[in-house]
Design an enzyme around this catalytic site. Structure first.
Site, PDB file in Angstrom:
ATOM      1  N   ASP A  11       8.482  26.568  -0.591  1.00  0.00           N
ATOM      2  CA  ASP A  11       8.446  25.131  -0.311  1.00  0.00           C
ATOM      3  C   ASP A  11       7.079  24.512  -0.558  1.00  0.00           C
ATOM      4  O   ASP A  11       6.082  25.217  -0.761  1.00  0.00           O
ATOM      5  CB  ASP A  11       8.906  24.864   1.132  1.00  0.00           C
ATOM      6  N   ASN A  42      12.288  26.266  15.599  1.00  0.00           N
ATOM      7  CA  ASN A  42      13.649  25.725  15.692  1.00  0.00           C
ATOM      8  C   ASN A  42      14.623  26.473  14.784  1.00  0.00           C
ATOM      9  O   ASN A  42      15.752  26.043  14.587  1.00  0.00           O
ATOM     10  CB  ASN A  42      13.655  24.225  15.360  1.00  0.00           C
ATOM     11  N   HIS A  88      14.186  27.146  11.524  1.00  0.00           N
ATOM     12  CA  HIS A  88      14.206  26.803  10.100  1.00  0.00           C
ATOM     13  C   HIS A  88      13.660  27.956   9.254  1.00  0.00           C
ATOM     14  O   HIS A  88      12.815  28.722   9.706  1.00  0.00           O
ATOM     15  CB  HIS A  88      13.499  25.474   9.807  1.00  0.00           C
ATOM     16  N   GLU A  91      15.924  22.673   7.744  1.00  0.00           N
ATOM     17  CA  GLU A  91      15.901  22.314   9.152  1.00  0.00           C
ATOM     18  C   GLU A  91      17.306  22.334   9.757  1.00  0.00           C
ATOM     19  O   GLU A  91      18.294  22.097   9.049  1.00  0.00           O
ATOM     20  CB  GLU A  91      15.331  20.893   9.306  1.00  0.00           C
TER      21      GLU A  91
HETATM   22  C1  GLP Z   1       6.510  26.185   7.971  1.00  0.00           C
HETATM   23  C2  GLP Z   1       6.998  26.803   6.650  1.00  0.00           C
HETATM   24  C3  GLP Z   1       7.916  27.956   6.878  1.00  0.00           C
HETATM   25  C4  GLP Z   1       7.320  28.869   7.930  1.00  0.00           C
HETATM   26  C5  GLP Z   1       7.233  28.149   9.254  1.00  0.00           C
HETATM   27  C6  GLP Z   1       6.632  28.978  10.356  1.00  0.00           C
HETATM   28  O1  GLP Z   1       7.207  25.060   8.360  1.00  0.00           O
HETATM   29  N1  GLP Z   1       7.607  25.882   5.771  1.00  0.00           N
HETATM   30  O2  GLP Z   1       8.133  28.638   5.658  1.00  0.00           O
HETATM   31  O3  GLP Z   1       8.106  30.010   8.071  1.00  0.00           O
HETATM   32  O4  GLP Z   1       6.467  26.981   9.102  1.00  0.00           O
HETATM   33  O5  GLP Z   1       5.236  28.915  10.316  1.00  0.00           O
HETATM   34  P1  GLP Z   1       4.268  29.879  11.087  1.00  0.00           P
HETATM   35  O6  GLP Z   1       4.346  31.181  10.363  1.00  0.00           O
HETATM   36  O7  GLP Z   1       2.917  29.256  10.952  1.00  0.00           O
HETATM   37  O8  GLP Z   1       4.759  29.968  12.471  1.00  0.00           O
END
Ligand code: GLP
Length: 241
Positions: free
Chosen positions: A67, A136, A138, A143
């Site tokens: 992404d 959440n 995702h 989402e």
């Molecule tokens: C972001 C990314 C995801 C990631 C998530 C969790 O929103 N788009 O790909 O898995 O956050 O992030 P973190 O690893 O910092 O908890």
């Protein structure tokens, strides 16, 4: 879904890197799906170490990132382009021609999303996809919602995600509200998936996922329960809370 619980974040990162290395050794021109966020940082650090100290070779590897935010400059440290350069690509012998991250600066984004999926197919599909998980549920930026998109698509981020990601920005107003993400179908087509989760904040969502008794678009990661080759690696904190 195979579940591996590791004592801490370091052990989790090392275990994930071992799996990536094994797969890279089996297939030198592997196609890797990559994630951003804080969770895969330890994995990337370990892969860099393996490259520098043990000669792990990325010269034939292709990568596709999950992404990217919309409306962010790629030289902004919060962009996922910048993240990948500084946390991985600058430190390994990967050919930049073989690294792909959704380009959200194009004129026709919808057409570009289709093109991204086509390109993944053209490169033979993703062999191994790395995933983090949002609090959440995702994955990528898919989402929780009444329905989920199959292919790469444009998303509006939820308040909870904007809030969670604001820790990286100077203020919450600077967090982009939209992004392009691989769709659930794009992710599910990967031949193998490793999902990483670390820390107490991920406990609730991981508890639900590990229970493994229902799939729902309100917990996008639950769709992974339908995939034949998923390994979840989590640390004690994410596992026990
Ligand atoms: C972001 C990314 C995801 C990631 C998530 C969790 O929103 N788009 O790909 O898995 O956050 O992030 P973190 O690893 O910092 O908890």
């Amino acid at each position: 879904m195979k579940i591996i619980v590791q004592p801490n974040y370091e052990a989790l990162s090392k275990r994930a890197a071992e799996i990536v290395r094994e797969e890279m050794e089996k297939k030198r021109n592997i196609v890797l799906g990559l994630a951003t966020g804080s969770t895969p940082l330890g994995l990337y650090k370990e892969l860099i170490r393996m490259h520098k100290e043990e000669g792990l070779d990325f010269s034939q590897v292709t990568t596709f990132n999950l992404d990217e935010y919309i409306g962010i400059d790629y030289d902004d440290p919060n962009s996922y382009h910048y993240f990948m350069e500084s946390n991985l690509f600058n430190h390994i012998n990967i050919d930049r021609e073989n690294t792909f991250i959704p380009d959200t600066n194009v004129e026709d984004l919808e057409a570009y999303c289709k093109e991204y999926d086509r390109l993944i197919e053209e490169k033979g599909g993703i062999d191994l996809q790395i995933l983090g998980i949002g609090v959440n549920g995702h994955i990528g930026f898919n989402e929780p919602d009444e329905e989920l998109k199959v292919g790469t698509n444009i998303v509006n981020l939820t308040e909870s995600t904007i809030q969670a990601n604001s820790r990286f920005f100077d203020s919450i107003d600077q967090v982009p509200q939209n992004a392009v993400t691989m769709g659930i179908g794009t992710i599910m087509k990967a031949k193998q998936i490793i999902l990483l989760a670390s820390g107490k904040s991920k406990h609730e969502v991981m508890k639900e996922l590990i229970k493994g008794d229902k799939i729902t678009t309100q917990l996008p990661a639950s769709l992974l329960l339908l995939h034949p080759n998923v390994t979840v690696i989590l640390d004690e904190e994410a596992y026990r809370g």
